[in-house]
Scaffold this motif. Sequence first.
Motif, short mmCIF file in Angstrom:
data_model
loop_
_atom_site.label_atom_id
_atom_site.label_comp_id
_atom_site.label_asym_id
_atom_site.label_seq_id
_atom_site.Cartn_x
_atom_site.Cartn_y
_atom_site.Cartn_z
N LEU A 47 54.77 8.99 21.11
CA LEU A 47 55.75 8.03 21.63
C LEU A 47 55.08 6.67 21.84
O LEU A 47 54.18 6.53 22.67
CB LEU A 47 56.32 8.55 22.95
N HIS A 48 55.53 5.69 21.08
CA HIS A 48 54.93 4.37 21.11
C HIS A 48 55.22 3.62 22.42
O HIS A 48 56.10 4.02 23.20
CB HIS A 48 55.41 3.53 19.92
N GLY A 49 54.50 2.53 22.64
CA GLY A 49 54.72 1.68 23.80
C GLY A 49 55.72 0.59 23.52
O GLY A 49 56.30 0.50 22.43
N CYS A 50 55.94 -0.27 24.50
CA CYS A 50 56.89 -1.37 24.36
C CYS A 50 56.47 -2.31 23.23
O CYS A 50 55.27 -2.54 23.02
CB CYS A 50 56.99 -2.15 25.66
N THR A 51 57.46 -2.84 22.54
CA THR A 51 57.34 -3.78 21.40
C THR A 51 56.76 -3.12 20.15
O THR A 51 56.68 -3.77 19.11
CB THR A 51 56.52 -5.03 21.74
N GLN A 63 62.02 3.97 19.30
CA GLN A 63 63.01 3.47 20.23
C GLN A 63 63.84 2.37 19.57
O GLN A 63 63.29 1.50 18.87
CB GLN A 63 62.35 2.93 21.50
N ALA A 64 65.13 2.40 19.77
CA ALA A 64 66.02 1.40 19.18
C ALA A 64 66.06 0.16 20.05
O ALA A 64 66.11 0.26 21.29
CB ALA A 64 67.43 1.98 19.03
N GLN A 65 66.03 -1.00 19.44
CA GLN A 65 66.08 -2.24 20.21
C GLN A 65 67.43 -2.38 20.92
O GLN A 65 67.53 -3.03 21.95
CB GLN A 65 65.84 -3.44 19.29
N SER A 66 68.45 -1.74 20.38
CA SER A 66 69.76 -1.77 21.04
C SER A 66 69.75 -0.98 22.35
O SER A 66 70.56 -1.22 23.24
CB SER A 66 70.84 -1.20 20.11
N ALA A 67 68.81 -0.04 22.48
CA ALA A 67 68.70 0.75 23.70
C ALA A 67 67.80 0.08 24.73
O ALA A 67 67.97 0.29 25.94
CB ALA A 67 68.15 2.14 23.38
N LYS A 71 62.07 -2.51 23.14
CA LYS A 71 61.79 -1.23 22.48
C LYS A 71 60.93 -0.32 23.35
O LYS A 71 60.13 0.46 22.85
CB LYS A 71 61.16 -1.45 21.11
N CYS A 72 61.11 -0.43 24.68
CA CYS A 72 60.45 0.49 25.60
C CYS A 72 61.31 1.74 25.74
O CYS A 72 62.54 1.66 25.75
CB CYS A 72 60.31 -0.12 27.00
N TRP A 73 60.68 2.88 25.88
CA TRP A 73 61.42 4.08 26.26
C TRP A 73 61.87 3.90 27.70
O TRP A 73 61.12 3.40 28.55
CB TRP A 73 60.55 5.32 26.11
N ASN A 74 63.10 4.30 28.01
CA ASN A 74 63.71 4.02 29.31
C ASN A 74 63.33 5.07 30.36
O ASN A 74 64.19 5.73 30.94
CB ASN A 74 65.22 3.92 29.16
#
Length: 392
Positions: A148-152, A180-184, A188-191
């Motif tokens: 699971l990648h990090g933000c950006t 992670q979708a930028q729309s979410a 692009k961080c996991w919430n």
Amino acid sequence: MKMNEKMFAVMREAASLLQKNGAGAATEKIQQTLQGLMPAGAWAGNASAARTMRDINPAPNAKADNTGAAGGFVPDLLARLGIHAPMDGARFEMPAFAPQFDVQEDGSALAPGKFLAGSFTNHAGTRAYKLYVPTAYHGQALPLVVMLHGCTQNPDDFAAGTRLNAIAEEKPCLVLYPAQAQSANGSKCWNWFNAVDQQRGQGEPSIIAGMTQEIIKTYHVDAAQVYIAGLSAGGAMAVIMGTSYPELYAAVGIHSGLPYAAANDLPSALAAMKGAGAPTANARLKAIPIIVFHGDRDKTVHPRNGDHIMTQSMPQHAAAQIKKGQAGAGHPYTQTVHEDADGKVVAEQWLVHGAGHAWFGGSSRGSYTDGKGPDASQEMMRFFSTQSKSAS
């Protein structure tokens, strides 16, 4: 595309020649290839070919120098194809997998394995992913590592920085990179800080778990050897996945992440990232084996969060052994190893001294990496290899 494929293969050969036989041999190889690829009449020696190549694909900040020399033209072409020329006799750094533009139409990497693009949809939404299938895979059951990648970041960036695809060639396994979708999330961080995204069967955990299960079924993965790891927001989500789906994952790797239920909205997330508060007492990883990495100079996610994760995760009466070391000429670290009553290692905590918010031992080809080590990717894979689910 065919020209790119051929040139990439030739550049790899030229890189090997440059290391073994010097710049002259490498240049001759490139000359021969370009002579066969250029239109009739275009070849007038090395310098002419270089000008033609720059017209096709101009390099940013290109210097008007003698591109016919091995010191200009050859390294420039190698750099275009992701092969970094050695400086002062240093060892050549070959790409672990093909650069992003050298990808077949089906999304697979040209070498060495396949880097496939896909997506998964359930009631909570749709997320894309990339899946690395190593060359050793021929339908047999292999371990699966979910990253699971990090933000950006995105799967390609995270794969490049962690070098997991190259490691999957050495220690055969499938590697799944959910995106992670930028729309979410705009960054692009996991919430990880949303209540709905901390629950089994809901939100992003249900998507990641469903995606994992689909890959297990499609590729006949060894269900006893499925692991999940992440960086920063991805590390926090990896904790959520281990907590919410303990039957699915055999071990969890957390790099610069946060404990489970550390926040329930954005303000509390910012406070948790600064190290405020304590982990929820009844929110635990249910004794799933974990390995935690954190830098003691991390100014993005306070290193206290690594301690909080351990507090949540540790089984009672676990014996601890503390080791101090240094990654070659890199960062010193303190490694705390916890064993259960049977002497089995159930948790490791690596506090890396002088290090910030970056994947330790990572490649500069990816973002948020610190090449000084220790090598978090190799250590996680070593730890994962000792953990498996009990046969049901």
